[in-house]
Write an enzyme that holds these catalytic residues in place. Structure first.
Site, mmCIF file in Angstrom:
data_model
loop_
_atom_site.group_PDB
_atom_site.id
_atom_site.type_symbol
_atom_site.label_atom_id
_atom_site.label_comp_id
_atom_site.label_asym_id
_atom_site.label_seq_id
_atom_site.Cartn_x
_atom_site.Cartn_y
_atom_site.Cartn_z
ATOM 1 N N HIS A 175 0.836 -1.211 0.000
ATOM 2 C CA HIS A 175 0.000 0.000 0.000
ATOM 3 C C HIS A 175 0.870 1.259 0.000
ATOM 4 O O HIS A 175 0.661 2.177 -0.800
ATOM 5 C CB HIS A 175 -0.921 -0.034 1.227
ATOM 6 C CG HIS A 175 -1.791 1.169 1.404
ATOM 7 N ND1 HIS A 175 -3.161 1.133 1.238
ATOM 8 C CD2 HIS A 175 -1.505 2.454 1.759
ATOM 9 C CE1 HIS A 175 -3.662 2.341 1.469
ATOM 10 N NE2 HIS A 175 -2.681 3.168 1.795
ATOM 11 N N GLU A 176 1.853 1.283 0.897
ATOM 12 C CA GLU A 176 2.693 2.482 1.007
ATOM 13 C C GLU A 176 3.548 2.680 -0.239
ATOM 14 O O GLU A 176 3.675 3.803 -0.750
ATOM 15 C CB GLU A 176 3.571 2.415 2.254
ATOM 16 C CG GLU A 176 2.801 2.356 3.579
ATOM 17 C CD GLU A 176 1.733 3.426 3.695
ATOM 18 O OE1 GLU A 176 1.897 4.523 3.142
ATOM 19 O OE2 GLU A 176 0.701 3.151 4.338
ATOM 20 N N HIS B 31 1.651 4.219 -2.975
ATOM 21 C CA HIS B 31 1.486 5.681 -2.894
ATOM 22 C C HIS B 31 2.583 6.387 -3.699
ATOM 23 O O HIS B 31 2.340 7.418 -4.326
ATOM 24 C CB HIS B 31 1.520 6.160 -1.442
ATOM 25 C CG HIS B 31 0.183 6.102 -0.771
ATOM 26 N ND1 HIS B 31 -0.955 6.661 -1.328
ATOM 27 C CD2 HIS B 31 -0.211 5.559 0.413
ATOM 28 C CE1 HIS B 31 -1.986 6.463 -0.514
ATOM 29 N NE2 HIS B 31 -1.569 5.790 0.546
ATOM 30 N N TYR C 6 -5.051 14.515 -2.924
ATOM 31 C CA TYR C 6 -5.395 13.745 -1.729
ATOM 32 C C TYR C 6 -6.567 14.397 -1.004
ATOM 33 O O TYR C 6 -6.449 14.841 0.147
ATOM 34 C CB TYR C 6 -4.170 13.651 -0.823
ATOM 35 C CG TYR C 6 -4.114 12.432 0.060
ATOM 36 C CD1 TYR C 6 -3.910 11.162 -0.467
ATOM 37 C CD2 TYR C 6 -4.251 12.535 1.439
ATOM 38 C CE1 TYR C 6 -3.847 10.041 0.345
ATOM 39 C CE2 TYR C 6 -4.187 11.425 2.264
ATOM 40 C CZ TYR C 6 -3.985 10.186 1.703
ATOM 41 O OH TYR C 6 -3.912 9.069 2.526
ATOM 42 N N GLU D 136 -6.266 6.426 -2.314
ATOM 43 C CA GLU D 136 -6.235 5.419 -1.257
ATOM 44 C C GLU D 136 -6.621 4.035 -1.780
ATOM 45 O O GLU D 136 -6.026 3.021 -1.441
ATOM 46 C CB GLU D 136 -7.186 5.825 -0.119
ATOM 47 C CG GLU D 136 -6.518 6.667 0.930
ATOM 48 C CD GLU D 136 -5.266 6.007 1.462
ATOM 49 O OE1 GLU D 136 -5.317 4.814 1.810
ATOM 50 O OE2 GLU D 136 -4.222 6.667 1.498
ATOM 51 N N ASP E 242 -10.347 13.607 7.757
ATOM 52 C CA ASP E 242 -9.549 12.661 6.962
ATOM 53 C C ASP E 242 -9.505 13.086 5.484
ATOM 54 O O ASP E 242 -9.740 12.272 4.595
ATOM 55 C CB ASP E 242 -10.125 11.249 7.115
ATOM 56 C CG ASP E 242 -9.309 10.192 6.378
ATOM 57 O OD1 ASP E 242 -8.070 10.316 6.326
ATOM 58 O OD2 ASP E 242 -9.920 9.256 5.833
ATOM 59 N N HIS F 32 -9.826 7.684 3.540
ATOM 60 C CA HIS F 32 -9.698 6.289 3.977
ATOM 61 C C HIS F 32 -11.058 5.645 4.242
ATOM 62 O O HIS F 32 -11.122 4.496 4.656
ATOM 63 C CB HIS F 32 -8.845 6.200 5.256
ATOM 64 C CG HIS F 32 -7.418 6.612 5.057
ATOM 65 N ND1 HIS F 32 -6.986 7.903 5.254
ATOM 66 C CD2 HIS F 32 -6.329 5.904 4.650
ATOM 67 C CE1 HIS F 32 -5.688 7.977 5.000
ATOM 68 N NE2 HIS F 32 -5.261 6.779 4.623
#
Ligand SMILES: [Zn+2]
Lengths: 111, 348
Positions: free
Chosen positions: B167-168, B171, B182, B191, B264, B269
């Site tokens: 996931h990271e 990004h 974002y 996301e 958020d 998310h």
């Protein structure tokens, strides 16, 4: 002097920590500080922290790539729908006093 | 400047000003977790912006280059270099997981999409573990990946889940491609793309078909004290956890339940559940290995210069339709894409 010094007993400050890959609304731990329930010393204490937070606030977008941030909403009149001032402070720039205020509220404020 | 870490043992009592559900639900776990956040920020505030990528030479060959650092529970980045390419396991489980799983992610993008690292130009993979004290997060800061140890009460260490590392890293891929803003829907797409490819990395690593995969994000991340199976469910958003302390997973899986919020970054998310489920529906309708067709359609969309950085769900969905047709014609794959988006209430 900062623009927060003009906040009076009608003001309401909201503070939460947001974002992150494991973001869950509960973990944002939203906190509200109602100036009506604060002494003038406590209001000044909070306003000083807000002024410091504003120095650390980001004007660009925050949160990208799951980086966490503190979000502050300030209403001059507590029942306004939209905040008058909104600040986003990246976690790694947040002043310690802001983190404390978020975590422990007015515990460290003067009486 | 010396970093100061307050002794968290002295913060014994939950303060009276905490709002909302914390009052109802604030148990020991949450309190512990809140307190550990305290000790983070001192050193970072004083840390200078180090150009991490400048420390690492790009591979001239099409080869992986990993650098794993230890922040030693500070917030200084990148920290101390512990393990680099071709060096032996360190014996530190977080270091070795980061090394292995960054490798698995790099291999996935190379094997399936012939992508040469994050930027497709051989960018070295830099990861820092043991960031902060009991830090409950992992992130990509546009230069490197960073992993906390978790608090041990709610979260395990953030290197424990392959899909979180995927996931990271994704990004970084998104940033070097569409660079989706974002916020609101483009942020939720950003996301979702990280969840999609994070999940595909894991499915590829375990050679699971779409039917065999459980489509849970971060299934190893929650401790056994939490009533939950992971951070998010791509198959059934909103069902990953339901816990007295954490509350219920709020993710929507359909546009009817889209969350309008200022929190958020506009719920990036949360609303990611909608495109997550669309991908799950497409992948399971096509069947077989999800990375082979559904993943290819999504990757072609992500890397298409036509995808604007402020794309909403519908814009993204239409481009997946375009790429499904270009890659596979107007066959069952194309129909699966249309049905998948229809299934979450996104009209193409
Ligand atoms: Zn993310």
């Amino acid at each position: 002097m900062s623009r927060f010094d003009e906040l009076d007993v009608d003001a309401l400050v909201k503070l939460s920590r947001e974002g992150g890959v494991a973001y869950m609304p509960t973990l944002a731990r939203p906190r509200a500080i109602d100036f009506q329930r604060c002494s003038s010393n406590q209001r000044r204490f909070v306003c000083d922290i807000l002024a410091r937070a504003e120095q650390a606030a980001s004007h660009d977008s925050v949160g990208k790539g799951d980086q966490r941030y503190f979000r502050i909403e300030v209403r001059k009149r507590r029942d306004e729908e939209r905040p008058d001032i909104e600040l986003s402070v990246p976690e790694q720039c947040a002043p310690q006093e802001l983190v404390s205020l978020w975590l422990r509220g007015m515990d460290e404020a003067p009486s | 400047m010396k970093a100061v870490f307050p002794d968290t043992r002295h913060y014994g009592v939950m303060p009276p000003h905490i709002l909302e559900r914390l009052i109802e639900h604030g148990g020991d776990r949450l309190r512990h977790s809140a307190l550990t956040t305290q000790s983070l920020d001192q050193s970072l505030r004083t840390s200078k912006a180090i150009e991490v990528t400048a420390l690492h030479r790009r591979s001239q060959l099409n080869e992986i280059q990993r650098f794993i650092y230890d922040a030693k529970n500070t917030m200084e980045l990148p920290g101390v270099l512990i393990r680099q390419e071709n060096s032996a396991a360190s014996g530190d489980i977080a270091v070795d997981e980061a090394y292995e799983y960054l490798g698995a992610t790099w291999n996935f993008f190379k094997d399936i999409f012939e992508r040469n690292s994050i930027d497709n130009q051989g960018l070295p993979l830099v990861g820092t573990v043991h960031y902060g004290h009991d830090y409950e997060n992992a992130f990509w800061n546009s230069q490197q990946m960073v992993f906390g140890d978790g608090d041990g009460e709610i979260f395990n260490r953030f290197t424990i889940s392959l899909d979180i590392i995927g996931h990271e890293l994704t990004h970084g891929v998104t940033e070097s491609e569409a660079n989706l803003v974002y916020y609101n829907q483009p942020g939720a797409l950003n996301e979702s793309i990280s969840d999609v490819f994070g999940s595909l990395v894991k499915q590829y690593h375990h050679q699971q078909t779409a039917e065999q995969a459980n489509w849970i994000i971060g299934e190893e991340l929650l401790t056994e004290r939490v009533n939950g199976i992971g951070l998010r469910s791509m198959a059934e958003p909103g069902t990953a956890y339901d816990d007295p302390v954490l509350g219920k997973d709020p993710q929507p899986g359909h546009m009817d339940n889209y969350i309008e919020t200022r929190e958020d970054n506009g719920g990036v998310h949360l609303n990611s559940g909608i495109p997550n489920r669309a991908f799950y529906l497409v992948a399971t309708a096509i069947g077989g290995y999800a990375w082979e067709k559904a993943g290819r359609i999504w990757y072609a969309t992500l890397t298409d210069r036509q995808l604007p950085n402020d794309a909403d769900f519908q814009t993204f969905a239409r481009l997946t339709q375009t790429h499904a047709e270009r890659l596979y014609g107007r066959g069952s794959e194309y129909e699966a894409v249309l049905a998948g988006w229809r299934g979450v209430g996104v009209a193409i």
